[in-house]
Design a protein around this motif. Sequence first.
Motif, PDB file in Angstrom:
ATOM      1  N   GLN A   1     -24.196  10.944  24.311  1.00 45.68           N
ATOM      2  CA  GLN A   1     -23.883  10.653  25.708  1.00 45.68           C
ATOM      3  C   GLN A   1     -22.380  10.649  25.949  1.00 45.68           C
ATOM      4  OE1 GLN A   1     -26.318   7.026  25.868  1.00 45.68           O
ATOM      5  NE2 GLN A   1     -27.589   8.022  27.407  1.00 45.68           N
ATOM      6  N   SER A   2     -21.620  10.142  24.967  1.00 43.98           N
ATOM      7  CA  SER A   2     -20.164  10.123  25.097  1.00 43.98           C
ATOM      8  C   SER A   2     -19.601  11.542  25.128  1.00 43.98           C
ATOM      9  CB  SER A   2     -19.555   9.335  23.929  1.00 43.98           C
ATOM     10  OG  SER A   2     -18.147   9.360  23.988  1.00 43.98           O
ATOM     11  N   ALA A   3     -20.145  12.420  24.288  1.00 45.44           N
ATOM     12  CA  ALA A   3     -19.662  13.803  24.237  1.00 45.44           C
ATOM     13  C   ALA A   3     -19.918  14.542  25.540  1.00 45.44           C
ATOM     14  CB  ALA A   3     -20.334  14.533  23.075  1.00 45.44           C
ATOM     15  N   LEU A   4     -20.968  14.144  26.242  1.00 50.29           N
ATOM     16  CA  LEU A   4     -21.344  14.833  27.476  1.00 50.29           C
ATOM     17  C   LEU A   4     -20.780  14.170  28.724  1.00 50.29           C
ATOM     18  CD1 LEU A   4     -25.073  15.634  26.620  1.00 50.29           C
ATOM     19  CD2 LEU A   4     -23.103  17.172  26.514  1.00 50.29           C
ATOM     20  N   LYS A   5     -20.209  12.992  28.566  1.00 51.67           N
ATOM     21  CA  LYS A   5     -19.695  12.251  29.717  1.00 51.67           C
ATOM     22  C   LYS A   5     -18.568  13.001  30.413  1.00 51.67           C
ATOM     23  CE  LYS A   5     -19.561   7.858  29.183  1.00 51.67           C
ATOM     24  NZ  LYS A   5     -19.163   6.486  28.740  1.00 51.67           N
ATOM     25  N   VAL A   6     -17.824  13.810  29.669  1.00 56.20           N
ATOM     26  CA  VAL A   6     -16.652  14.493  30.227  1.00 56.20           C
ATOM     27  C   VAL A   6     -17.023  15.810  30.919  1.00 56.20           C
ATOM     28  CG1 VAL A   6     -15.122  13.496  28.512  1.00 56.20           C
ATOM     29  CG2 VAL A   6     -16.229  15.691  28.033  1.00 56.20           C
ATOM     30  N   ILE A   7     -18.292  16.218  30.820  1.00 57.36           N
ATOM     31  CA  ILE A   7     -18.707  17.485  31.415  1.00 57.36           C
ATOM     32  C   ILE A   7     -19.027  17.294  32.896  1.00 57.36           C
ATOM     33  CG2 ILE A   7     -20.453  19.308  31.377  1.00 57.36           C
ATOM     34  CD1 ILE A   7     -18.498  19.403  29.047  1.00 57.36           C
TER      35      ILE A   7
ATOM     36  N   ILE B   1     -18.531  19.592  37.039  1.00 57.25           N
ATOM     37  CA  ILE B   1     -18.440  20.889  37.695  1.00 57.25           C
ATOM     38  C   ILE B   1     -17.106  21.588  37.434  1.00 57.25           C
ATOM     39  CG2 ILE B   1     -17.562  19.947  39.875  1.00 57.25           C
ATOM     40  CD1 ILE B   1     -19.310  22.015  41.320  1.00 57.25           C
ATOM     41  N   ALA B   2     -16.065  20.802  37.117  1.00 59.74           N
ATOM     42  CA  ALA B   2     -14.739  21.384  36.872  1.00 59.74           C
ATOM     43  C   ALA B   2     -14.551  21.839  35.426  1.00 59.74           C
ATOM     44  CB  ALA B   2     -13.650  20.375  37.243  1.00 59.74           C
ATOM     45  N   SER B   3     -15.524  21.581  34.568  1.00 59.88           N
ATOM     46  CA  SER B   3     -15.390  21.924  33.150  1.00 59.88           C
ATOM     47  C   SER B   3     -15.452  23.431  32.941  1.00 59.88           C
ATOM     48  CB  SER B   3     -16.496  21.251  32.335  1.00 59.88           C
ATOM     49  OG  SER B   3     -16.440  19.843  32.455  1.00 59.88           O
ATOM     50  N   SER B   4     -14.726  23.904  31.958  1.00 57.22           N
ATOM     51  CA  SER B   4     -14.746  25.328  31.615  1.00 57.22           C
ATOM     52  C   SER B   4     -15.911  25.609  30.679  1.00 57.22           C
ATOM     53  CB  SER B   4     -13.437  25.725  30.946  1.00 57.22           C
ATOM     54  OG  SER B   4     -13.334  25.111  29.667  1.00 57.22           O
ATOM     55  N   GLU B   5     -16.243  26.896  30.572  1.00 47.82           N
ATOM     56  CA  GLU B   5     -17.310  27.280  29.650  1.00 47.82           C
ATOM     57  C   GLU B   5     -16.943  26.925  28.218  1.00 47.82           C
ATOM     58  OE1 GLU B   5     -18.787  31.520  28.283  1.00 47.82           O
ATOM     59  OE2 GLU B   5     -19.668  31.030  30.246  1.00 47.82           O
ATOM     60  N   THR B   6     -15.669  27.040  27.878  1.00 47.94           N
ATOM     61  CA  THR B   6     -15.223  26.682  26.526  1.00 47.94           C
ATOM     62  C   THR B   6     -15.480  25.204  26.251  1.00 47.94           C
ATOM     63  OG1 THR B   6     -13.514  28.394  26.553  1.00 47.94           O
ATOM     64  CG2 THR B   6     -13.242  26.596  24.970  1.00 47.94           C
ATOM     65  N   GLN B   7     -15.208  24.353  27.241  1.00 45.90           N
ATOM     66  CA  GLN B   7     -15.493  22.920  27.080  1.00 45.90           C
ATOM     67  C   GLN B   7     -16.991  22.688  26.922  1.00 45.90           C
ATOM     68  OE1 GLN B   7     -13.330  21.889  30.743  1.00 45.90           O
ATOM     69  NE2 GLN B   7     -12.075  20.475  29.539  1.00 45.90           N
ATOM     70  N   GLY B   8     -17.778  23.435  27.671  1.00 46.18           N
ATOM     71  CA  GLY B   8     -19.220  23.309  27.548  1.00 46.18           C
ATOM     72  C   GLY B   8     -19.717  23.714  26.174  1.00 46.18           C
ATOM     73  N   GLN B   9     -19.169  24.794  25.632  1.00 49.03           N
ATOM     74  CA  GLN B   9     -19.549  25.235  24.299  1.00 49.03           C
ATOM     75  C   GLN B   9     -19.191  24.189  23.244  1.00 49.03           C
ATOM     76  OE1 GLN B   9     -17.357  28.894  24.166  1.00 49.03           O
ATOM     77  NE2 GLN B   9     -19.048  30.129  24.938  1.00 49.03           N
ATOM     78  N   SER B  10     -18.012  23.588  23.398  1.00 52.39           N
ATOM     79  CA  SER B  10     -17.586  22.554  22.459  1.00 52.39           C
ATOM     80  C   SER B  10     -18.511  21.342  22.521  1.00 52.39           C
ATOM     81  CB  SER B  10     -16.146  22.138  22.774  1.00 52.39           C
ATOM     82  OG  SER B  10     -15.733  21.077  21.933  1.00 52.39           O
ATOM     83  N   ALA B  11     -18.870  20.946  23.749  1.00 47.82           N
ATOM     84  CA  ALA B  11     -19.765  19.800  23.914  1.00 47.82           C
ATOM     85  C   ALA B  11     -21.136  20.095  23.324  1.00 47.82           C
ATOM     86  CB  ALA B  11     -19.885  19.441  25.394  1.00 47.82           C
ATOM     87  N   LEU B  12     -21.631  21.310  23.541  1.00 47.61           N
ATOM     88  CA  LEU B  12     -22.935  21.672  23.005  1.00 47.61           C
ATOM     89  C   LEU B  12     -22.919  21.680  21.481  1.00 47.61           C
ATOM     90  CD1 LEU B  12     -25.827  22.575  23.466  1.00 47.61           C
ATOM     91  CD2 LEU B  12     -25.011  24.932  23.627  1.00 47.61           C
ATOM     92  N   ALA B  13     -21.854  22.205  20.895  1.00 43.78           N
ATOM     93  CA  ALA B  13     -21.729  22.199  19.437  1.00 43.78           C
ATOM     94  C   ALA B  13     -21.746  20.770  18.899  1.00 43.78           C
ATOM     95  CB  ALA B  13     -20.450  22.906  19.009  1.00 43.78           C
ATOM     96  N   THR B  14     -21.060  19.877  19.598  1.00 45.37           N
ATOM     97  CA  THR B  14     -21.034  18.472  19.187  1.00 45.37           C
ATOM     98  C   THR B  14     -22.421  17.858  19.275  1.00 45.37           C
ATOM     99  OG1 THR B  14     -18.735  18.239  19.930  1.00 45.37           O
ATOM    100  CG2 THR B  14     -20.018  16.214  19.677  1.00 45.37           C
ATOM    101  N   VAL B  15     -23.116  18.138  20.366  1.00 44.72           N
ATOM    102  CA  VAL B  15     -24.469  17.603  20.556  1.00 44.72           C
ATOM    103  C   VAL B  15     -25.401  18.104  19.458  1.00 44.72           C
ATOM    104  CG1 VAL B  15     -26.514  17.725  22.039  1.00 44.72           C
ATOM    105  CG2 VAL B  15     -24.288  17.220  23.034  1.00 44.72           C
TER     106      VAL B  15
END
Length: 202
Positions: A72-78, A80-94
Amino acid sequence: MNLSRRHLMLLAGGAAVAPLVGCASVNSQVPSWVAALEAIATEAGSILPQLEAAGLSGADAAKAQQIVAEIQSALKVINIASSETQGQSALATVEGYINALAPLALPFVSLIPGGTVVGLIVAALPAIELALNFIVSLLTPQAKELAASAPKLPAKARFKGRLRGRYAVTQTQIAQQYLILLEARAAKSRYRLRFRRHHRQR
């Protein structure tokens, strides 16, 4: 992932995938992967109660609680303003945290009636990976086993009798339907939370 007859009935019809009944509408301004990661963050809170009800306890329960909190902490920062790169990083963490959760969860998922939240999340991950151009899944084979505990997808009556090897069903189509189900459940969870807060304030 094993395909049940109910899964196949839902997905019959080639490339056209039937929408789930009663799904919440998705804001077209929000990237699909943002909505998907937000749904994981919302539903992750239900993982531990399910596992504890099935018998997870003690040090293993504490470990699972910490893992869920980290997801939940890893996804808290995601947002509408997040970049795809940030999304990929969050998904890898999850996916890394799900790998850590899998050995704790697997002995109990078969004891949970109606399917598990963690199984639903894992079953939806291929669709999220596709939306994020995430080429290679980081899930371990053990973590992938959790997908078998996902809830059954709703079957539509009009698909009965239409399955005799005439339609090809892809894993991507199945994952997309699980993602729709995940987002619908997350929307209901958020609605219930807002409802409770509203009535406590009155």
